[in-house]
Write an enzyme that holds these catalytic residues in place. Structure first.
Site, PDB file in Angstrom:
ATOM      1  N   GLU A  37       0.835  -1.201   0.000  1.00 12.52           N
ATOM      2  CA  GLU A  37       0.000   0.000   0.000  1.00 12.52           C
ATOM      3  C   GLU A  37       0.866   1.245   0.000  1.00 12.52           C
ATOM      4  OE1 GLU A  37      -2.664  -0.425   3.350  1.00 12.52           O
ATOM      5  OE2 GLU A  37      -3.856  -1.955   2.333  1.00 12.52           O
ATOM      6  N   HIS A  86      -8.118   1.303   1.790  1.00 14.13           N
ATOM      7  CA  HIS A  86      -7.887   0.970   3.200  1.00 14.13           C
ATOM      8  C   HIS A  86      -8.574   1.980   4.122  1.00 14.13           C
ATOM      9  CE1 HIS A  86      -4.892  -1.215   6.059  1.00 14.13           C
ATOM     10  NE2 HIS A  86      -6.055  -1.007   6.648  1.00 14.13           N
TER      11      HIS A  86
END
Length: 323
Positions: free
Chosen positions: A255, A274
């Site tokens: 990420e 997220h």
């Protein structure tokens, strides 16, 4: 004492910390930045992944608090070896994640995002051939039956009368209302599968091609836990084959993902960055609770969730010696 956050907290939490301590937020979460900023810190509040050697650069550090639940952002064994207490928050973002999973399952079942795109592109004929499905009476499979997994089970059962089956790496709890089955049975029987396991050596790539191929026709997958639970290449291939029929993914192995990540062009995939637990309410709770846990540890008071209790006596000795 000096407290560093890897990124800014809610202003209310920052004000709370500044009442008694020197509080700062790192300007960015890069490993080299965090190593520089933690050198003079007594406490660190973690909102981004720490480099594995971070505690070697922190001779004064006395407390490490996770702004959330997942511990894969913190090298816990390294902290324990240095005698640094680590705490996390077990309930702060639970409701946010539960509501995300319910909303994602509904969106997939009714194809809201696909309908939106087709309506904008094709006009009213977007309704032609639409085949949304109802969740009522179907089977929910929960992989990871902790606080969040059980919260999703309760919500889906109450709202839609779903049968709930589950798999967990931990033994079943007495009186648990989730019917415990094997992981294979979850994928063979469930119409909606939601993942809620932590990232560990045992769970990484747990969901691969074999399990995905066993999913029922039309079955849906939601992952709001950790990206590395799922073999990403296997999921892309499975979506192309209709197993699962659609998926919602809030977490990625890396990420942020690269610009050419195959998820970005995969069919029937709802992607979010997220944010499952990132509601206004949960962000306030997480910031305040992480600040309160930090203050407790630095005052020699045991936090509500101490991850490595074996270091507590050593921590109290350090506090008493002022080191």
């Amino acid at each position: 004492m000096r407290i560093v956050a890897t990124s800014p907290l809610h202003p209310e939490a920052e004000d709370l910390l500044r009442q008694t301590h020197d509080y700062v937020a790192a300007p960015d979460p890069r490993p080299e930045t965090l190593r520089d900023w933690i050198g003079a810190a007594d406490g660190i509040i973690v909102r981004s992944k720490l480099p594995p050697d971070i505690f070697d650069a922190a001779p004064r550090l006395k407390a490490c608090v996770r702004h959330g639940v997942g511990l894969d952002f913190i090298p816990v064994e390294a902290a324990t070896a240095k005698g640094i207490p680590v705490a996390n928050l077990l309930e702060a973002n639970r409701q946010g994640v539960v509501e995300y999973v319910v909303g994602a399952a509904l969106s997939l079942a009714r194809d809201f995002t696909g309908l939106d795109r087709r309506l904008r592109r094709d006009g009213w004929q977007a309704r032609d051939g639409y085949h949304g499905v109802e969740l009522a009476g179907r089977t929910l499979g929960v992989v990871g039956c902790g606080r969040i997994g059980r919260g999703v089970a309760d919500a889906m059962r109450a709202a839609f009368g779903m049968r709930v089956i589950g798999y967990d790496t931990a033994p079943p709890r007495p009186g648990d209302t989730i019917e415990q089955v094997s992981l294979r049975a979850v994928f063979e029987q469930a119409d909606v599968i939601t993942l809620h396991l932590p990232s560990t050596a045992e769970t990484r790539d747990l969901i691969g091609a074999d399990l995905l191929s066993r999913m029922r026709p039309g079955a849906l997958l939601v992952n709001a836990a950790r990206g590395d639970l799922v073999d990403e290449a296997a999921l892309v291939a499975g979506l192309a084959q209709g197993r699962p029929a659609a998926a919602a993914i809030d977490v990625f192995r890396t990420e942020p993902p690269e610009a050419d990540h195959p998820f970005l062009t995969a069919p029937n995939l709802l992607l979010t960055p997220h944010i499952a637990g990132g509601t206004q309410e949960s962000l306030l709770r997480m910031s305040l609770q992480s600040a309160e846990a930090m203050l407790r540890i630095l005052q020699g008071q045991r936090p509500d969730s101490l991850v490595n209790p074996s270091v507590w006596d050593q921590h109290l000795t350090r506090l008493g010696a002022g080191t």
